[in-house]
Each structure stands twice: as structure tokens, then as C-alpha cells.
Design a protein around this motif. Structure first.
Motif, PDB file in Angstrom:
ATOM      1  N   ARG A   1      18.778 -11.910 -43.166  1.00  0.00           N
ATOM      2  CA  ARG A   1      17.544 -12.617 -43.515  1.00  0.00           C
ATOM      3  C   ARG A   1      16.325 -11.846 -43.017  1.00  0.00           C
ATOM      4  O   ARG A   1      16.406 -11.089 -42.059  1.00  0.00           O
ATOM      5  N   SER A   2      15.224 -12.116 -43.683  1.00  0.00           N
ATOM      6  CA  SER A   2      13.958 -11.542 -43.254  1.00  0.00           C
ATOM      7  C   SER A   2      13.494 -12.292 -42.005  1.00  0.00           C
ATOM      8  O   SER A   2      14.019 -13.371 -41.700  1.00  0.00           O
ATOM      9  N   PRO A   3      12.497 -11.772 -41.308  1.00  0.00           N
ATOM     10  CA  PRO A   3      11.978 -12.511 -40.146  1.00  0.00           C
ATOM     11  C   PRO A   3      11.476 -13.917 -40.514  1.00  0.00           C
ATOM     12  O   PRO A   3      11.497 -14.818 -39.689  1.00  0.00           O
TER      13      PRO A   3
ATOM     14  N   ASP B   1      18.205 -11.926 -47.824  1.00  0.00           N
ATOM     15  CA  ASP B   1      18.049 -10.622 -48.474  1.00  0.00           C
ATOM     16  C   ASP B   1      18.720 -10.691 -49.842  1.00  0.00           C
ATOM     17  O   ASP B   1      19.931 -10.900 -49.942  1.00  0.00           O
TER      18      ASP B   1
ATOM     19  N   ARG C   1      14.027 -15.734 -45.151  1.00  0.00           N
ATOM     20  CA  ARG C   1      14.512 -15.583 -46.528  1.00  0.00           C
ATOM     21  C   ARG C   1      15.743 -14.688 -46.564  1.00  0.00           C
ATOM     22  O   ARG C   1      15.821 -13.687 -45.866  1.00  0.00           O
TER      23      ARG C   1
END
Length: 147
Positions: A81-83, A88, A86
Motif C-alpha cells: 500500500r501507499s503511505p 498498489d 491505497r
């Protein structure tokens, strides 16, 4: 769950108001008002049907999740996940392949459809995720009829 109940209660108030208007229109005795009142009365019936259908699906999805959890077959959410949280997309699309292949190998396996639904969701395809979940629920109900 609490949010769904609150929204359902608010919707019930709305349906009650619409039904009251329909009865008032029908009660006038004027042919046009009766016609409009009958048309308005259909709205609460459709809303009640759709809410019932969604709650039925939610109950089935919960039963499926409980069954898979007991069997150790729930999909694992281990995608990067993004910071901001969300998923990837590229990783989700790559992880999607084995779930699709499992459904292709056994289209009557409700568990495979359930996991495919969550793979679609992770890939951002909500429409197919919902469709796969409905397919899983349909197969699950047929397998567990009367249970």
C-alpha cells in the motif's frame, strides 16, 4: 453495521412519507390523483424490495466469510500500500491472476468466486467485484440450502 442501520432507518422514514403522500393522493378520488398516487405507491415497494435484497446479500456474505474463516480459506490482504493506504494497482492486478484461474478451474466453487470478488475489489473494479460476490452468494445458497 451501525451506519447501515441508521441509513436504513432514515430511508424507512422517507418511504413512510412517500407512502403517506400516495395514500393521500389516492384518497382524493380524482382519477388523475389516483393514477399518480398508485404510481407514487410503487416507489416504497421498490425501495423495500431493494433494501431486503441487499440485507439478504450481506447476511449471505457474512455466512460465507464465517465459513471460509473456519476453514482457513479467507483471502489474505497482504498487498503493498501507499503511505495513504491505497493498494498498489500493479500488485493487485498481478495477485488477481490466481483467483481468476481458480474460478476458471472450478466455476461452481463459491469460495473461489468469493476470493475473486475481493481480488476485483483490490484491483479497483467494483462492478465486477459485486457481480462475483453475487455469484458466490448464489452458489453458496444452493450448496447450503436449508442450512
Amino acid at each position: 453495521m451501525l451506519g447501515a442501520l441508521v441509513v436504513t432507518l432514515l430511508l424507512a422514514l422517507y418511504v413512510w412519507q412517500i407512502a403517506g403522500r400516495a395514500v393521500a393522493l389516492i384518497g382524493t378520488g380524482a382519477p388523475v390523483a389516483i393514477f399518480i398516487g398508485v404510481g407514487v405507491a410503487v416507489i416504497p415497494l421498490v425501495v423495500i424490495f431493494l433494501i431486503g435484497k441487499e440485507f439478504h446479500l450481506a447476511a449471505t456474505v457474512q455466512r460465507m466469510a464465517d465459513t471460509l474463516a473456519a476453514e482457513g480459506g479467507l483471502p489474505v490482504d497482504d498487498l503493498p500500500r501507499s503511505p495513504g493506504g491505497r493498494i498498489d494497482r500493479a500488485a493487485a492486478d498481478e495477485a488477481f491472476v490466481p483467483y481468476r484461474e481458480a474460478v476458471e478451474a472450478d466455476p461452481q466453487d463459491w469460495g473461489a468466486w468469493y476470493r475473486l470478488a475481493f481480488a476485483y475489489d483490490a484491483s479497483g473494479d467494483r462492478k465486477r467485484a459485486r457481480s462475483s460476490l453475487r455469484t458466490a452468494a448464489s452458489i453458496f445458497r444452493s450448496v447450503h440450502a436449508g442450512a
